[in-house]
Every structure is written in structure tokens, then in C-alpha cells.
Motif scaffolding. Structure first.
Motif, mmCIF file in Angstrom:
data_model
loop_
_atom_site.group_PDB
_atom_site.id
_atom_site.type_symbol
_atom_site.label_atom_id
_atom_site.label_comp_id
_atom_site.label_asym_id
_atom_site.label_seq_id
_atom_site.Cartn_x
_atom_site.Cartn_y
_atom_site.Cartn_z
ATOM 1 N N LEU A 268 34.428 43.512 33.182
ATOM 2 C CA LEU A 268 34.812 42.416 34.070
ATOM 3 C C LEU A 268 34.283 42.650 35.485
ATOM 4 N N GLU A 269 33.921 41.543 36.145
ATOM 5 C CA GLU A 269 33.496 41.600 37.546
ATOM 6 C C GLU A 269 34.012 40.351 38.248
ATOM 7 N N ALA A 270 34.813 40.546 39.313
ATOM 8 C CA ALA A 270 35.409 39.407 40.018
ATOM 9 C C ALA A 270 34.825 39.289 41.424
ATOM 10 N N LYS A 271 34.488 38.041 41.798
ATOM 11 C CA LYS A 271 33.972 37.752 43.129
ATOM 12 C C LYS A 271 34.853 36.721 43.817
ATOM 13 N N VAL A 272 35.061 36.914 45.111
ATOM 14 C CA VAL A 272 35.749 35.935 45.935
ATOM 15 C C VAL A 272 34.829 35.598 47.102
ATOM 16 N N ASP A 273 34.538 34.313 47.260
ATOM 17 C CA ASP A 273 33.595 33.857 48.293
ATOM 18 C C ASP A 273 32.253 34.561 48.160
ATOM 19 N N GLY A 274 31.819 34.790 46.915
ATOM 20 C CA GLY A 274 30.510 35.375 46.649
ATOM 21 C C GLY A 274 30.441 36.874 46.786
ATOM 22 N N GLU A 275 31.534 37.542 47.210
ATOM 23 C CA GLU A 275 31.546 38.985 47.398
ATOM 24 C C GLU A 275 32.312 39.667 46.263
ATOM 25 N N ILE A 276 31.693 40.709 45.690
ATOM 26 C CA ILE A 276 32.366 41.455 44.628
ATOM 27 C C ILE A 276 33.514 42.267 45.234
ATOM 28 N N LEU A 277 34.682 42.140 44.674
ATOM 29 C CA LEU A 277 35.855 42.866 45.178
ATOM 30 C C LEU A 277 35.760 44.347 44.812
ATOM 31 N N GLU A 278 36.223 45.204 45.735
ATOM 32 C CA GLU A 278 36.203 46.642 45.470
ATOM 33 C C GLU A 278 37.041 46.996 44.243
ATOM 34 N N ASP A 279 38.158 46.292 44.084
ATOM 35 C CA ASP A 279 39.016 46.539 42.925
ATOM 36 C C ASP A 279 38.845 45.443 41.874
ATOM 37 N N GLY A 280 37.697 44.775 41.919
ATOM 38 C CA GLY A 280 37.468 43.665 40.995
ATOM 39 C C GLY A 280 36.493 43.967 39.883
ATOM 40 N N VAL A 281 36.219 45.254 39.645
ATOM 41 C CA VAL A 281 35.300 45.652 38.582
ATOM 42 C C VAL A 281 36.033 46.557 37.602
ATOM 43 N N ALA A 282 35.914 46.256 36.304
ATOM 44 C CA ALA A 282 36.536 47.080 35.259
ATOM 45 C C ALA A 282 35.646 47.087 34.032
ATOM 46 N N ASP A 283 35.419 48.260 33.468
ATOM 47 C CA ASP A 283 34.577 48.393 32.274
ATOM 48 C C ASP A 283 35.393 48.943 31.110
ATOM 49 N N GLY A 284 34.993 48.517 29.909
ATOM 50 C CA GLY A 284 35.599 49.050 28.695
ATOM 51 C C GLY A 284 37.045 48.644 28.481
ATOM 52 N N VAL A 285 37.396 47.438 28.943
ATOM 53 C CA VAL A 285 38.771 46.954 28.775
ATOM 54 C C VAL A 285 38.960 46.413 27.362
ATOM 55 N N SER A 286 40.029 46.842 26.696
ATOM 56 C CA SER A 286 40.342 46.339 25.355
ATOM 57 C C SER A 286 41.291 45.156 25.482
ATOM 58 N N TYR A 287 40.953 44.050 24.834
ATOM 59 C CA TYR A 287 41.768 42.827 24.979
ATOM 60 C C TYR A 287 41.851 42.084 23.654
ATOM 61 N N THR A 288 43.072 41.673 23.296
ATOM 62 C CA THR A 288 43.278 40.872 22.088
ATOM 63 C C THR A 288 43.258 39.394 22.463
ATOM 64 N N ILE A 289 42.342 38.666 21.911
ATOM 65 C CA ILE A 289 42.197 37.246 22.242
ATOM 66 C C ILE A 289 43.452 36.486 21.816
ATOM 67 N N GLY A 290 43.990 35.728 22.774
ATOM 68 C CA GLY A 290 45.195 34.951 22.503
ATOM 69 C C GLY A 290 46.475 35.635 22.941
ATOM 70 N N SER A 291 46.376 36.875 23.405
ATOM 71 C CA SER A 291 47.590 37.607 23.814
ATOM 72 C C SER A 291 48.103 37.159 25.169
ATOM 73 N N GLY A 292 47.229 36.562 25.997
ATOM 74 C CA GLY A 292 47.645 36.113 27.321
ATOM 75 C C GLY A 292 47.941 37.241 28.290
ATOM 76 N N GLU A 293 47.398 38.428 28.032
ATOM 77 C CA GLU A 293 47.731 39.598 28.848
ATOM 78 C C GLU A 293 46.806 39.780 30.046
ATOM 79 N N LEU A 294 45.701 39.033 30.106
ATOM 80 C CA LEU A 294 44.789 39.181 31.239
ATOM 81 C C LEU A 294 44.774 37.900 32.073
ATOM 82 N N LEU A 295 43.590 37.470 32.475
ATOM 83 C CA LEU A 295 43.449 36.319 33.361
ATOM 84 C C LEU A 295 43.502 34.994 32.615
ATOM 85 N N ASP A 296 44.005 33.976 33.287
ATOM 86 C CA ASP A 296 43.956 32.631 32.722
ATOM 87 C C ASP A 296 42.492 32.235 32.545
ATOM 88 N N GLY A 297 42.169 31.702 31.388
ATOM 89 C CA GLY A 297 40.812 31.240 31.143
ATOM 90 C C GLY A 297 39.933 32.226 30.401
#
Length: 470
Positions: A169-198
Motif C-alpha cells: 500500500l502507498e497513500a498520498k495526500v495532496d500528491g505527497e507520499i505520507l511518511e507513515d503511508g507506506v506498507a508492504d506485505g500486508v495480509s488482507y481477507t477480501i470482504g472483512s472490512g478491516e482496512l480502508l473503505d474502497g
């Protein structure tokens, strides 16, 4: 000493106290001794300065002030005992007369526990949910157990609902990558609703190596609450495979040999849980009816202190552990500050009324708490606080909170007496026979504690934290 009691209202009195000056002798001697240890006068050894010299150098008024401050608590306590008052909180003291060598007179206004007449509670009748366990509930319980034993196997296809994907994952606000907005190797179950909306819509249909971008409001971190452009890359897709519901599964997931035995045990566990829930529900509803029957004046200062205590505990204990402040909490709850304060006041009033009524019942029924009951209660309180029983017990003893725990147990027993006299029926019209009145009553009493009891666990936790820091 002479004292008189004036009732200002059902929950507040004014004590008028007159003390002959000779009764201040011990406090005056103590005052001279204290001042002797604090000051130095040339020509006299420390602690050996005569009283007349102290009066000349530092003024008789300083001595009298020290003596009166020392004496007031003792004479106030004697007046309370003489008047047989059950006081609440600290008094507001006003010295009305101080004549050196003659008289000390003062008043003390203080809240008192109101006199309460216990109503006839034998006619209380409440309705609780029927004790029914459906086949669907049993199937759901078994299915939840089955989910726990699901296996995941890598697949070479597009991700679908229920799949487990590994993502970057990589998150940007106003075109700038957030220092705490990068995460690699995240395990996620589709439909669990445990991460971000969308994110479900973004990763569904992607194979390993695919990526997508979507916009979502961040739920935490440095840009919490802001809209971010999130890029998600799928690095692996795995399908979840559930075990077959058969005897082999029963043997793998439990101590039973057959699936039918496992289902029977699940039904029994659900029935036990519902029995306890039903008993607790009965306690809560009987308590509500009891509170309606009794007239209980509420001391204003006690109520204000209780509201403040509840707000403090929410902000500094509960919300602090969740990383929230009051403003954010109210936003999540969809409440205004005024609505929150009104609700807190209502809860405080209920807690105070509950304590007063049940305490009066404890006295009326002459209920006692034995060591075994206190120990069992302490174990439950320790478990709910997340502390070990020994750690919690030590903190309670050091904080002088044992009488409060005894009060909680006694009130639970008092509520059980009321429930035993009440008629409890379920929604099918069947009379309910409650076997665990005292345990359920105790659980209910803990949710409607008055100021001292409401803070017991927090004080114990604070004490433990202080010891750990030391």
C-alpha cells in the motif's frame, strides 16, 4: 464542645460547633512544637524556643492558625459522631468566632446520605427474553469454529470475495507520499472490512502483480480523517478452503468423535450463555423497576463530583487506551457535548440512586460478605481490569479500596434479594427460575456504581502503573 445540627435539605446539613479554649491545649502545644522545629532564634537552641518568644517574634496569630487547622478535623469528626450523621465528601468549613483564651466557633456544611424508605418490591414483575436456541444459531456456531480451521492455498487467478491477498500500500495526500503511508506485505481477507473503505472493490478482480488506485478517508496515522489517494498492488492471491463438516472435522476441532456430538455441545454452550444473559437481563430490569418505586434525593455536590469522575475516567483511561480524545469520540458517536453531558448526568444519578437503595437494603436485611465471596469478586474484577489477581489485590489494599469492593458484593446480594421476591417471566409467558441471581446481580451492580466504586478499578490500575514505573 457543643454542637448543633441544622438540616438545610434532605441531603445537606450545617453543623454549628463551639469549642472551649481549654480544649485546644493539645493543638496549641503541637503548634508551638511544630513552629519550634521550623524557625531559628538567636540565643536559643533549635526546638527550645519558649512560647512567649515565638509569640513575640512570629505573632500569636500564626500559632492560633496552626492550632486551629490541627484541631478542626478532630472536633468536626466528634460533632459528626455526636449527631449520628452519615456524611458524604468533604465539609465546607467557616470559622465564625475565634477569641484567644475563650472560644473557637465554626460551622461545617456537608452532604449527608438521605434517609430512604425501601418500597414494597414484592409486586415487581419483569419480562425477559425466552431461553431458545435455534438450529440456525447452532449451525452458525459450528460454522464459526469451521472458519477457524480454514486453510489458505495460493491460486493463479483473479482475487475474489473471501480470498486472502498479500498487498503493498502507498497513500498520498495532496500528491505527497505520507511518511507513515507506506506498507508492504500486508495480509488482507477480501470482504472483512478491516482496512480502508474502497479496498475490496479495488483488489477484487486483480491477479498477482496487478495494482489499482482508489480514494479513501484515512482511519488513523498522521493524516487521520483526510482523503488520500491510495495505490494498492497485489503480490499474491490465496483461496481459503474450509474443512468438510463431518466426523473428521469434529475430531480435529474438538474432543468429540462425531459431528452430532459437537453440535450437541455447541447447543449446550449456547443455552448456558443465554441462561446467564437471561439472568443478567432480569437483574437489570428488576433494578429499573426498583429505582422507579423509590424516592431518592440526590446530593448536588456528590452528583457534580460523580459526573466529573466519569468524564475523567472516560477521557484519561478508556479513550486514552484507544488513542481518542473526547472530541473525536463524540464525532464517532454522533453526539453533541451537551447530549454527552446530559447522558453522563443521567448515568451518574442512576448510579447514586442504586448505591443508596441497595446499601439501605443491605442494612435492612443484615447482609454480610464472607471472605470467599470477596475473593471471587476480586478475581472477576482483576480479570476485567487485565491485571493478575495478586497485582490487583495488592493495588486495592494499598489504595484503601477493600471496603468499596465489600460494598459492591453486598449490593449484589441485596439486589438478589429483590429479584428473588420479584416475578420474572419470559416472552412466552413462562415463569423463569433464576439459579445465579447473586452472580448476575453482582455483574449488574458493577455497571451502576456510585463515585467511589466507579473509580476502584481505575485507582487500582493507576497504583499498578506507579509501581511498574518505579
Amino acid at each position: 464542645m457543643k454542637s448543633a445540627v441544622e438540616t438545610l435539605n434532605p441531603t445537606r446539613v450545617r453543623l454549628s460547633i463551639e469549642v472551649p479554649f481549654e480544649e485546644l491545649k493539645d493543638s496549641l502545644d503541637a503548634a508551638y512544637k511544630k513552629i519550634n522545629q521550623q524557625v531559628t532564634v538567636k540565643g536559643f537552641r533549635k526546638g527550645k524556643i519558649p512560647a512567649r518568644v515565638i509569640d513575640q517574634r512570629f505573632g500569636r496569630g500564626a500559632v492560633l492558625e496552626e492550632a486551629v487547622n490541627d484541631a478542626l478535623p478532630k472536633f468536626y469528626t466528634e460533632a459528626v459522631s455526636e449527631g449520628e450523621l452519615n456524611v458524604l465528601g468533604q465539609p465546607e468549613v467557616d470559622i465564625t468566632e475565634l477569641k484567644d483564651g475563650e472560644l473557637l466557633a465554626f460551622t461545617a456544611e456537608v452532604d449527608v446520605r438521605p434517609e430512604i424508605e425501601i418500597p414494597d418490591y414484592s409486586g415487581i414483575e419483569v419480562t425477559v427474553d425466552a431461553l431458545e436456541v435455534t438450529d440456525e444459531e447452532v449451525e452458525k456456531a459450528v460454522e464459526q469454529l469451521r472458519e477457524r480451521f480454514a486453510a489458505t492455498n495460493p491460486v493463479e487467478r483473479a482475487a475474489a470475495d473471501g480470498d486472502v491477498v498479500t498487498i503493498d500500500l502507498e497513500a498520498k495526500v495532496d500528491g505527497e507520499i505520507l511518511e507513515d503511508g507506506v506498507a508492504d506485505g500486508v495480509s488482507y481477507t477480501i470482504g472483512s472490512g478491516e482496512l480502508l473503505d474502497g479496498i475490496d472493490e479495488a483488489v477484487t478482480g486483480l491477479e498477482a502483480g496487478g495494482e489499482a488506485t482508489f480514494t479513501s478517508e484515512l482511519k488513523g496515522g498522521s493524516a487521520e480523517g483526510k482523503a488520500a489517494e491510495v495505490t494498492v498492488k497485489v503480490t499474491a492471491v490465496a483461496a481459503r478452503e474450509l474443512p468438510e463438516l463431518d466426523d473428521d472435522f469434529a475430531q480435529m476441532a474438538s474432543e468429540f468423535d462425531t459431528l452430532e456430538e459437537l453440535k450437541a455441545d455447541s447447543r449446550k454452550r449456547l443455552e448456558t450463555t443465554k441462561q446467564y444473559d437471561q439472568a443478567t437481563q432480569a437483574q437489570e430490569r428488576v433494578l429499573e423497576e426498583l429505582l422507579k418505586l423509590a424516592e431518592v434525593p440526590i446530593p448536588e455536590k456528590l452528583l457534580a463530583d460523580e459526573v466529573q469522575t466519569r468524564k475523567h475516567n472516560l477521557e484519561h483511561h478508556q479513550l486514552g487506551q484507544m488513542g481518542l480524545d473526547l472530541e473525536k469520540y463524540l464525532e464517532i458517536q454522533g453526539k453533541t457535548l451537551e447530549e454527552f453531558e446530559n447522558e453522563t448526568s443521567e448515568q451518574a444519578i442512576k448510579g447514586i440512586k442504586t448505591q443508596f437503595i441497595l446499601d439501605e437494603l443491605v442494612n435492612k436485611e443484615k447482609l454480610n460478605v464472607n471472605q470467599e465471596e470477596l475473593t471471587e469478586h476480586l478475581m472477576r474484577r482483576a480479570a476485567s481490569s487485565g491485571m493478575s489477581p495478586d497485582q490487583f489485590a495488592q493495588a486495592v489494599v494499598e489504595g484503601g479500596q477493600v471496603p468499596m469492593l465489600v460494598g459492591e458484593v453486598a449490593r449484589g446480594k441485596a439486589l438478589a434479594v429483590v429479584v428473588e421476591a420479584a416475578k420474572v417471566v419470559d416472552t412466552n409467558g413462562e415463569v423463569v427460575d433464576l439459579e445465579d441471581e447473586e452472580e448476575a446481580a453482582e455483574a449488574t451492580a458493577e455497571t451502576t456504581e456510585a463515585p467511589a466504586e466507579a473509580a476502584t478499578e481505575d485507582k487500582a490500575e493507576d497504583k499498578a502503573e506507579e509501581k511498574n514505573e518505579a
